[in-house]
Write an enzyme that holds these catalytic residues in place. Structure first.
Site, PDB file in Angstrom:
ATOM      1  N   LYS A  35      32.994  45.884  25.772  1.00 23.20           N
ATOM      2  CA  LYS A  35      34.330  45.342  25.514  1.00 23.20           C
ATOM      3  C   LYS A  35      34.571  45.311  24.011  1.00 23.20           C
ATOM      4  O   LYS A  35      33.627  45.286  23.223  1.00 23.20           O
ATOM      5  CB  LYS A  35      34.487  43.958  26.126  1.00 23.20           C
ATOM      6  N   GLY A  74      27.971  36.584  35.299  1.00 23.02           N
ATOM      7  CA  GLY A  74      28.195  35.264  34.722  1.00 23.02           C
ATOM      8  C   GLY A  74      29.599  35.152  34.169  1.00 23.02           C
ATOM      9  O   GLY A  74      30.574  35.338  34.886  1.00 23.02           O
ATOM     10  N   ASP A  76      31.254  37.128  32.349  1.00 23.75           N
ATOM     11  CA  ASP A  76      32.011  38.379  32.408  1.00 23.75           C
ATOM     12  C   ASP A  76      32.627  38.626  33.783  1.00 23.75           C
ATOM     13  O   ASP A  76      33.464  39.497  33.950  1.00 23.75           O
ATOM     14  CB  ASP A  76      31.125  39.572  32.017  1.00 23.75           C
TER      15      ASP A  76
END
Length: 137
Positions: A35, A74, A76
């Site tokens: 990202k 988690g 993300d």
């Protein structure tokens, strides 16, 4: 931060889906860029492309063993079974062994049950302490 070389990673100016790496005396530390900003959520497509680049990096650098946490899960919010399936697909037919670290916590009773299943059942078969521990791992 743990290895004290975050500036070196930043200076590599890698973009999304690429990997950055630092080499220490003991190991190579690889960062998958999934990202653009820390607060964003990665997509399955970006994770897939980053893992593909990781495979190519491992092959080019003769890396045969990876130790890594469950990635993109988690906070993300990606599903681990999906990411694991990607990893298996991408790394099939390679010599790269992957060791995935989890934070699973087991109670004492659960641990004893696991040991019992690997030691006392016909499938487990009383193979001694070292072999039983190896099979559990």
């Amino acid at each position: 931060r743990k290895f004290g070389q975050t500036e070196e990673l930043s200076n590599q100016k890698k973009s999304v889906t690429e990997i950055a790496s630092i080499v220490t005396e003991e190991r190579t530390i690889i960062c998958l860029i999934t990202k653009e900003y820390y607060w964003q959520k990665p997509s399955y497509e970006n994770v897939f492309l980053a893992l593909t680049n990781l495979k190519h990096y491992c092959i080019s650098e003769n890396i045969t063993r990876l130790a890594m946490p469950k990635i993109a899960c988690g906070l993300d919010e990606l599903q681990w079974p999906e990411v694991r399936t990607m990893m298996r697909y991408i790394f099939r037919n390679t010599q790269v062994q992957k060791l995935i670290f989890t934070d699973n916590k087991y109670s004492k009773e659960e641990k004893l049950k696991i040991i019992e299943e690997f030691h006392n059942t016909p499938m487990g078969g009383h193979q001694g302490i070292a072999r039983t521990i190896k099979r559990i791992k």
